[in-house]
Design an enzyme around this catalytic site. Sequence first.
Site, PDB file in Angstrom:
ATOM      1  N   TYR A  21      14.914   0.730  25.525  1.00  0.00           N
ATOM      2  CA  TYR A  21      15.735   1.101  24.223  1.00  0.00           C
ATOM      3  C   TYR A  21      16.780   2.198  24.441  1.00  0.00           C
ATOM      4  CZ  TYR A  21      17.116   1.565  19.369  1.00  0.00           C
ATOM      5  OH  TYR A  21      17.965   1.828  18.449  1.00  0.00           O
ATOM      6  N   CYS A  74      10.475   4.979  25.552  1.00  0.00           N
ATOM      7  CA  CYS A  74      10.417   6.114  24.787  1.00  0.00           C
ATOM      8  C   CYS A  74      10.793   5.820  23.312  1.00  0.00           C
ATOM      9  CB  CYS A  74      12.222   6.855  25.183  1.00  0.00           C
ATOM     10  SG  CYS A  74      12.419   8.329  24.492  1.00  0.00           S
ATOM     11  N   ILE A  76      11.635   8.204  20.004  1.00  0.00           N
ATOM     12  CA  ILE A  76      12.022   9.039  19.229  1.00  0.00           C
ATOM     13  C   ILE A  76      11.920   9.186  17.849  1.00  0.00           C
ATOM     14  CG2 ILE A  76      14.369  10.807  18.892  1.00  0.00           C
ATOM     15  CD1 ILE A  76      14.955   9.769  21.744  1.00  0.00           C
ATOM     16  N   HIS A  82       8.383   4.589  11.043  1.00  0.00           N
ATOM     17  CA  HIS A  82       8.187   3.659  12.010  1.00  0.00           C
ATOM     18  C   HIS A  82       7.794   4.358  13.334  1.00  0.00           C
ATOM     19  CE1 HIS A  82       9.078   0.096  14.513  1.00  0.00           C
ATOM     20  NE2 HIS A  82      10.117   0.516  15.148  1.00  0.00           N
ATOM     21  N   ASN A 106       0.138   5.362  31.346  1.00  0.00           N
ATOM     22  CA  ASN A 106       0.883   5.587  30.041  1.00  0.00           C
ATOM     23  C   ASN A 106       2.148   6.441  30.193  1.00  0.00           C
ATOM     24  OD1 ASN A 106       2.042   5.412  27.548  1.00  0.00           O
ATOM     25  ND2 ASN A 106       0.265   5.815  26.718  1.00  0.00           N
ATOM     26  N   ARG A 120      11.446  15.412  29.795  1.00  0.00           N
ATOM     27  CA  ARG A 120      10.170  14.683  30.199  1.00  0.00           C
ATOM     28  C   ARG A 120      10.400  13.710  31.250  1.00  0.00           C
ATOM     29  NH1 ARG A 120       9.428  17.419  25.689  1.00  0.00           N
ATOM     30  NH2 ARG A 120       7.329  18.059  25.023  1.00  0.00           N
TER      31      ARG A 120
END
Length: 147
Positions: A21, A74, A76, A82, A106, A120
């Site tokens: 995404y 990812c 955010i 959600h 993971n 990250r």
Amino acid sequence: MTQKLPTFNITPSVLLVVAPYYAPITNQLISGATEVLKGASAKIDLVEVPGALDIPTVISLASNDFSGFIALGCVIRGETSHYETVSSESSRALSNLGLTGICIGNGILTVENYEQADERANPRRQNKGGSAAIASLKLIELKNRFN
């Protein structure tokens, strides 16, 4: 990555399961993971899924075909709840699969904003894709040892 990578008698096969995404972020995660896996001479395959919640399903479907898996994506935080659902449920499902003996690193980032994700994911900074690859390889090593 400064950790010593495991060595294997048989080449491990690892599937990267990616929810793309946020493609600029996941591409960095893929790069970091791939670099580590190549350093361990692992056989690498990659599949994309629609979203982070779909990653555990694909890992379950492919569990007999690979030595280990790396979950990359990812999440955010946004304006709705959600974020909490996706973060907790994807993590829970991966943990449950791990308890069945599937070796999963993971690398699904759960962050507050894009800047945190970039920090990250970047292989030259926190390299969470590389860290997830190391986790998967270590779990494969331990599974081989105990089986």
